[in-house]
Write a protein that holds these residues in place. Structure first.
Motif, short mmCIF file in Angstrom:
data_model
loop_
_atom_site.label_atom_id
_atom_site.label_comp_id
_atom_site.label_asym_id
_atom_site.label_seq_id
_atom_site.Cartn_x
_atom_site.Cartn_y
_atom_site.Cartn_z
N GLU A 1 80.88 10.32 113.93
CA GLU A 1 81.80 8.92 114.02
C GLU A 1 81.80 8.64 115.43
O GLU A 1 81.57 7.42 115.49
CB GLU A 1 83.06 9.34 113.09
N GLY B 1 77.78 6.71 115.36
CA GLY B 1 77.62 5.36 114.59
C GLY B 1 77.74 5.86 113.23
O GLY B 1 77.23 4.95 112.29
N ARG C 1 78.97 5.64 109.62
CA ARG C 1 79.93 4.92 109.08
C ARG C 1 79.55 5.04 107.34
O ARG C 1 78.32 5.16 107.21
CB ARG C 1 79.68 3.44 109.61
N SER D 1 75.96 3.64 105.79
CA SER D 1 74.87 3.63 106.74
C SER D 1 73.64 4.27 106.22
O SER D 1 72.62 3.94 106.82
CB SER D 1 75.38 4.34 108.03
N HIS E 1 80.12 9.17 101.84
CA HIS E 1 78.72 9.04 102.46
C HIS E 1 77.62 9.70 101.14
O HIS E 1 78.21 10.52 100.42
CB HIS E 1 78.60 9.91 103.82
N ALA F 1 69.90 8.72 107.72
CA ALA F 1 70.59 7.97 108.65
C ALA F 1 71.35 8.78 109.79
O ALA F 1 71.29 8.51 111.00
CB ALA F 1 71.70 7.11 108.26
N HIS F 2 71.74 9.89 109.25
CA HIS F 2 72.52 11.00 110.25
C HIS F 2 72.34 12.35 109.73
O HIS F 2 72.05 12.39 108.53
CB HIS F 2 73.94 10.68 110.35
N GLY G 1 69.91 6.54 114.47
CA GLY G 1 70.62 7.51 113.76
C GLY G 1 71.00 8.65 114.59
O GLY G 1 71.07 8.31 115.93
#
Length: 343
Positions: free
Chosen positions: A231, A235, A237, A240, A265, A308-309, A330
Motif C-alpha cells: 500500500e 500502489g 489500492r 487495481s 481485493h 496487479a500485485h 505493479g
C-alpha cells in the motif's frame, strides 16, 4: 501440553516458510509495531474471529493461542515472587542435528533457564505463545534457525510485566513480543517466565486481548507488514486488479489472503494443494484458487501480464514467474524464499 501445566486449547499453527518471520523480527519502533498489529485485528478478527493460519493440515477458524496457564501477580511482591513461585518451561536439547531432550521441566528461578540474554532487563509472566515454523524446526532439534542448544522455544509471547529495571515498563504492563531473538538466540516464550530486552516489547494494543495477539502472532504480523508495504510503496489500492498470493496454504499466505480480501481485493490464492485447500482458502476470502505457477521465467522473463500485485512466500522459480507475470506499474512483496533465494 502448555508450559503452565494445563492443556493447550488448540494451539495455533503458524507454519509458513523458513525465514517468513524476518519481517516481524526486525521490529519497527513501538508505536509503529502496535499500529501495524492493530490493523491485523481490524481486518482479520472481526466478525468471525479468524485466527492465525495453518501448515495446511490445521485451519484458521477455531484455532487458539497456546496458553501458558499462569496468572500474573498484581501486587508489589511480584518481583520477589518471580524467582520463588515454581513455573514450567519447554526445554529442547540437540547435538549435531540429533534430538537429545524435549520436554517440560519445572523451575524456581528464571535464571535456571538454559539460554538467558545477559542484556535482558524485563521479566514477563507469559500468558500466551504460539507455534511458528521456526518453533517446529527447533522442537525437532534442527539447527540453522537456532543459535545453540539447549533452549526454550517460542519466538512470540504475550504476557504481563512482572519485573523491570527499565523505565520503559512498569509492573503489570501487558506486553507483546513477536520475533527479535527469543526462541532462537535466547530462551523464548514457551515458559511461564521469560527475560527479554525492554526495547523488544510493545504494549498490548487496546483493540484486542493478549490471547488474540498470539492468535495473530508473527505470521499475521508479517502478512500485514507485506500488505502495508504494498500500500505504502507499491500502489496497492482496491480495484487495481487481481492480487496473487503464493504459498497461500501456509501461515503468512493464509493470513495475507484473509487481510487482502477484507480490504476488498480480488485475491488469487496459489497453492500446491489446490484440491485439498481450495474450500479453506475460499472461506478466507480468496476469489480464485489456482495451483503452483508454471513456467521458467529465466527462459521467458516477460510473460502475459496477469497480476496487479503479488504477495510471495515461496521464492525461487515461483517468485521469478510471478514477477514475469506482474503488470506494468505493479508491485511484488516477497518474504521467506523457502524454495530458493535465487531468481
Amino acid at each position: 501440553r502448555s508450559a503452565g501445566g494445563r492443556g493447550a486449547h488448540g494451539a495455533s499453527r503458524c507454519a509458513a516458510v523458513p525465514g517468513a518471520m524476518a519481517c516481524a523480527a526486525m521490529s519497527a519502533p513501538r508505536h509503529t509495531s502496535a499500529r501495524r498489529l492493530a490493523r491485523v485485528c481490524e481486518h482479520v478478527l472481526p466478525p468471525g474471529r479468524w485466527l492465525v493460519g495453518s501448515g495446511g493440515e490445521s485451519r484458521w477458524p477455531a484455532s487458539s493461542a497456546l496458553s501458558m496457564g499462569s496468572r500474573a501477580l498484581s501486587s508489589s511482591a511480584a518481583s520477589a515472587a518471580a524467582d520463588v513461585r515454581p513455573f514450567r518451561a519447554w526445554i529442547v536439547d540437540s547435538h549435531k542435528g540429533k534430538l537429545k531432550h524435549r520436554g517440560i521441566n519445572e523451575f524456581r528461578s528464571v535464571s535456571e533457564l538454559p539460554r538467558q540474554d545477559p542484556k535482558a532487563t524485563v521479566t514477563v509472566r507469559v500468558k500466551y505463545s504460539d507455534i511458528n515454523y521456526k518453533d517446529a524446526m527447533i522442537i525437532r532439534g534442527q539447527h540453522g534457525v537456532c543459535k545453540g542448544f539447549p533452549i526454550v522455544p517460542g519466538i512470540d509471547l504475550a504476557g504481563v510485566v512482572e519485573e523491570s529495571s527499565s523505565p520503559m515498563w512498569n509492573l503489570g504492563d501487558e506486553v507483546v513480543l513477536t520475533g527479535n531473538k527469543i526462541g532462537q538466540h535466547f530462551d523464548g516464550g514457551w515458559s511461564g517466565l521469560c527475560r527479554v530486552q525492554a526495547e523488544w516489547l510493545v504494549p498490548r494494543p487496546a483493540a484486542f486481548s493478549l490471547e488474540e495477539c498470539m492468535m495473530i502472532g508473527t505470521a499475521g504480523f508479517t502478512a500485514m507488514q507485506m500488505v502495508a508495504h504494498l500500500e505504502d510503496f507499491g500502489g496497492l489500492r482496491a480495484g487495481s486488479g487481481p492480487v496473487l498470493v503464493t504459498g497461500a496454504g501456509g501461515g503468512v499466505g493464509s493470513a495475507a489472503v484473509a487481510v487482502l480480501s477484507r480490504l476488498g481485493h480480488h485475491v488469487v490464492a496459489s497453492t500446491g494443494r489446490e484440491e485439498e485447500l481450495g474450500d479453506y482458502l475460499r472461506s478466507l476470502g480468496a476469489s480464485e484458487v489456482i495451483g503452483r505457477l508454471e513456467g521458467d521465467a529465466r527462459k521467458t522473463p516477460l510473460q502475459a501480464q496477469r497480476w496487479a500485485h503479488v504477495v510471495d512466500t515461496v521464492g525461487g522459480a515461483t517468485l521469478s514467474t510471478a514477477i514475469a507475470q506482474t503488470k506494468f506499474y505493479g508491485s511484488v512483496a516477497a518474504v521467506g524464499v523457502a524454495a530458493s533465494g535465487s531468481l
